[in-house]
Design a protein around this motif. Structure first.
Motif, PDB file in Angstrom:
ATOM      1  N   PRO A 131      25.033  14.013 -21.788  1.00 53.47           N
ATOM      2  CA  PRO A 131      24.042  14.544 -20.828  1.00 53.47           C
ATOM      3  C   PRO A 131      23.681  15.977 -21.294  1.00 53.47           C
ATOM      4  O   PRO A 131      24.469  16.685 -21.886  1.00 53.47           O
ATOM      5  N   VAL A 132      22.424  16.123 -20.842  1.00 52.01           N
ATOM      6  CA  VAL A 132      22.097  17.599 -21.280  1.00 52.01           C
ATOM      7  C   VAL A 132      20.953  17.831 -20.134  1.00 52.01           C
ATOM      8  O   VAL A 132      20.619  17.123 -19.300  1.00 52.01           O
ATOM      9  N   VAL A 133      20.794  19.261 -20.082  1.00 52.69           N
ATOM     10  CA  VAL A 133      19.968  19.693 -18.991  1.00 52.69           C
ATOM     11  C   VAL A 133      18.849  20.489 -19.638  1.00 52.69           C
ATOM     12  O   VAL A 133      18.988  21.620 -20.189  1.00 52.69           O
ATOM     13  N   LEU A 134      17.587  20.179 -19.272  1.00 50.73           N
ATOM     14  CA  LEU A 134      16.309  20.786 -19.509  1.00 50.73           C
ATOM     15  C   LEU A 134      15.925  21.704 -18.576  1.00 50.73           C
ATOM     16  O   LEU A 134      15.828  21.340 -17.252  1.00 50.73           O
ATOM     17  N   ASP A 135      15.659  23.018 -19.103  1.00 49.67           N
ATOM     18  CA  ASP A 135      15.122  24.091 -18.160  1.00 49.67           C
ATOM     19  C   ASP A 135      13.593  23.916 -18.340  1.00 49.67           C
ATOM     20  O   ASP A 135      12.925  24.055 -19.432  1.00 49.67           O
ATOM     21  N   VAL A 136      12.713  23.356 -17.299  1.00 52.18           N
ATOM     22  CA  VAL A 136      11.315  22.950 -17.388  1.00 52.18           C
ATOM     23  C   VAL A 136      10.520  24.044 -16.545  1.00 52.18           C
ATOM     24  O   VAL A 136      10.663  24.303 -15.447  1.00 52.18           O
ATOM     25  N   THR A 137       9.507  24.458 -17.272  1.00 48.24           N
ATOM     26  CA  THR A 137       8.216  24.975 -16.508  1.00 48.24           C
ATOM     27  C   THR A 137       7.113  24.120 -16.497  1.00 48.24           C
ATOM     28  O   THR A 137       6.676  23.566 -17.636  1.00 48.24           O
ATOM     29  N   GLY A 138       6.568  23.903 -15.363  1.00 52.98           N
ATOM     30  CA  GLY A 138       5.409  23.318 -15.015  1.00 52.98           C
ATOM     31  C   GLY A 138       5.797  21.921 -13.914  1.00 52.98           C
ATOM     32  O   GLY A 138       6.978  22.156 -13.344  1.00 52.98           O
ATOM     33  N   PRO A 139       4.944  21.046 -13.840  1.00 52.44           N
ATOM     34  CA  PRO A 139       3.701  20.916 -14.416  1.00 52.44           C
ATOM     35  C   PRO A 139       2.651  21.914 -14.340  1.00 52.44           C
ATOM     36  O   PRO A 139       2.681  22.400 -13.295  1.00 52.44           O
ATOM     37  N   ALA A 140       1.861  21.864 -15.379  1.00 50.24           N
ATOM     38  CA  ALA A 140       0.612  23.125 -15.242  1.00 50.24           C
ATOM     39  C   ALA A 140      -0.441  22.411 -14.212  1.00 50.24           C
ATOM     40  O   ALA A 140      -0.283  21.188 -13.955  1.00 50.24           O
ATOM     41  N   LYS A 141      -1.355  23.231 -13.887  1.00 51.98           N
ATOM     42  CA  LYS A 141      -2.409  22.977 -12.879  1.00 51.98           C
ATOM     43  C   LYS A 141      -3.231  21.689 -13.809  1.00 51.98           C
ATOM     44  O   LYS A 141      -3.829  21.992 -14.905  1.00 51.98           O
ATOM     45  N   GLU A 142      -3.752  20.706 -13.153  1.00 49.77           N
ATOM     46  CA  GLU A 142      -4.175  19.591 -13.880  1.00 49.77           C
ATOM     47  C   GLU A 142      -5.709  19.781 -13.978  1.00 49.77           C
ATOM     48  O   GLU A 142      -6.283  21.001 -13.679  1.00 49.77           O
ATOM     49  N   ALA A 143      -6.207  19.253 -15.408  1.00 50.88           N
ATOM     50  CA  ALA A 143      -7.663  19.773 -15.793  1.00 50.88           C
ATOM     51  C   ALA A 143      -7.973  18.535 -16.409  1.00 50.88           C
ATOM     52  O   ALA A 143      -7.556  17.591 -16.742  1.00 50.88           O
ATOM     53  N   LYS A 144      -9.377  18.569 -16.519  1.00 52.08           N
ATOM     54  CA  LYS A 144     -10.163  17.305 -16.854  1.00 52.08           C
ATOM     55  C   LYS A 144     -10.764  17.697 -18.126  1.00 52.08           C
ATOM     56  O   LYS A 144     -11.375  18.740 -18.354  1.00 52.08           O
ATOM     57  N   ASP A 145     -10.537  16.970 -19.240  1.00 49.16           N
ATOM     58  CA  ASP A 145     -11.020  17.124 -20.651  1.00 49.16           C
ATOM     59  C   ASP A 145     -12.599  16.672 -20.924  1.00 49.16           C
ATOM     60  O   ASP A 145     -12.950  15.905 -19.889  1.00 49.16           O
ATOM     61  N   PRO A 146     -13.139  16.863 -21.995  1.00 45.10           N
ATOM     62  CA  PRO A 146     -14.719  16.456 -21.992  1.00 45.10           C
ATOM     63  C   PRO A 146     -14.838  14.964 -22.006  1.00 45.10           C
ATOM     64  O   PRO A 146     -16.079  14.558 -21.928  1.00 45.10           O
ATOM     65  N   TRP A 147     -13.741  14.305 -22.240  1.00 47.26           N
ATOM     66  CA  TRP A 147     -13.798  12.685 -22.328  1.00 47.26           C
ATOM     67  C   TRP A 147     -13.312  12.042 -20.800  1.00 47.26           C
ATOM     68  O   TRP A 147     -13.098  10.882 -20.795  1.00 47.26           O
ATOM     69  N   GLY A 148     -13.078  12.866 -20.057  1.00 42.45           N
ATOM     70  CA  GLY A 148     -12.808  12.325 -18.437  1.00 42.45           C
ATOM     71  C   GLY A 148     -11.246  12.370 -18.192  1.00 42.45           C
ATOM     72  O   GLY A 148     -10.984  11.752 -17.102  1.00 42.45           O
ATOM     73  N   ASN A 149     -10.422  12.473 -19.281  1.00 44.59           N
ATOM     74  CA  ASN A 149      -9.029  12.468 -19.262  1.00 44.59           C
ATOM     75  C   ASN A 149      -8.724  13.539 -18.125  1.00 44.59           C
ATOM     76  O   ASN A 149      -8.721  14.642 -18.274  1.00 44.59           O
ATOM     77  N   ILE A 150      -7.703  13.394 -17.135  1.00 45.86           N
ATOM     78  CA  ILE A 150      -6.774  14.426 -16.537  1.00 45.86           C
ATOM     79  C   ILE A 150      -5.470  14.747 -17.405  1.00 45.86           C
ATOM     80  O   ILE A 150      -4.771  13.887 -17.686  1.00 45.86           O
ATOM     81  N   ARG A 151      -5.462  16.063 -17.449  1.00 46.46           N
ATOM     82  CA  ARG A 151      -4.366  16.495 -18.282  1.00 46.46           C
ATOM     83  C   ARG A 151      -3.553  17.528 -17.771  1.00 46.46           C
ATOM     84  O   ARG A 151      -3.969  18.064 -16.690  1.00 46.46           O
TER      85      ARG A 151
END
Length: 206
Positions: A131-151
């Motif tokens: 077992p491990v514990v990850l310290d996570v930052t995020g998820p970041a604010k969603e953004a749409k790329d030029p191809w229409g994908n949500i990231r």
């Protein structure tokens, strides 16, 4: 008629739960896993792995109900020194011929302050699962790329003892201490792409 009515009711019941969840795929081309370890007791050697794959099932109502799975290709290890990289792939360390991947599967997600999470999970490396514990930052604010994908994206960090995973090789130094430190700092930068919603089920036959 009864079958049609039952199917409609089941769909209506399922819709709220489906709306609360979204699936995100790790974008390998824009993601990476870096690590650092003490060398000769005086400095840190840094390296990285490429080809990080996996997915995040994000509960949009309650992030603590989300899950994460990721796989790292251990054969892609790179410390900017070909001879050292070959040694790291050998049985003294990762033994990538037998254990070509490093795998993580979450077991618990906890809030850790605004924009912060603690993700506990099982890490399998060199044939050993711990077992491990990850310290996570995020998820970041969603953004749409030029191809229409949500990231979106997350960063995560953890520290682990390589000997816990059977990576015990070392050399003693004449001045005391060892050539390679036991504690390893791991940093993950993950770009995530939202997976398109599944098509609606076909209506039941009357």
């Amino acid at each position: 008629m009864k079958t049609t009515l039952k199917s409609a009711i089941a769909l209506l019941v399922a819709l709220p739960s489906l709306a609360m969840a979204s699936t995100w795929e790790i974008d390998s081309a824009h993601s990476g896993a870096d690590f650092s370890v003490k060398h000769m007791m005086v400095t840190n050697v840094k390296g990285s792995f490429g080809n990080v794959k996996g997915s995040v099932n994000l509960d949009d109502k309650d992030v603590t109900k989300s899950t994460v799975e990721a796989t790292i290709d251990a054969t892609t290890i790179n410390t900017n020194n070909a001879k050292r990289d070959e040694h790291l792939k050998a049985p003294d360390f990762f033994d990538t011929a037998k254990f070509p991947t490093i795998n993580f599967k979450s077991t618990k997600v906890e809030n850790a302050g605004e924009g912060k999470l603690k993700v506990t999970g099982n890490l399998t490396m060199h044939g050993v699962t711990k077992p491990v514990v990850l310290d996570v930052t995020g998820p970041a604010k969603e953004a749409k790329d030029p191809w229409g994908n949500i990231r979106t994206g997350v960063t995560a960090t953890t520290k682990l003892n390589r000997k816990d995973f059977g990576l015990a090789y070392n050399q003693a130094l004449e001045t005391g201490g060892v050539a390679v430190g036991e504690e390893v700092t791991v940093n993950l930068d993950l770009a995530l792409t939202k997976k398109a919603d599944a098509a609606a089920p076909a209506p039941a036959k009357k």
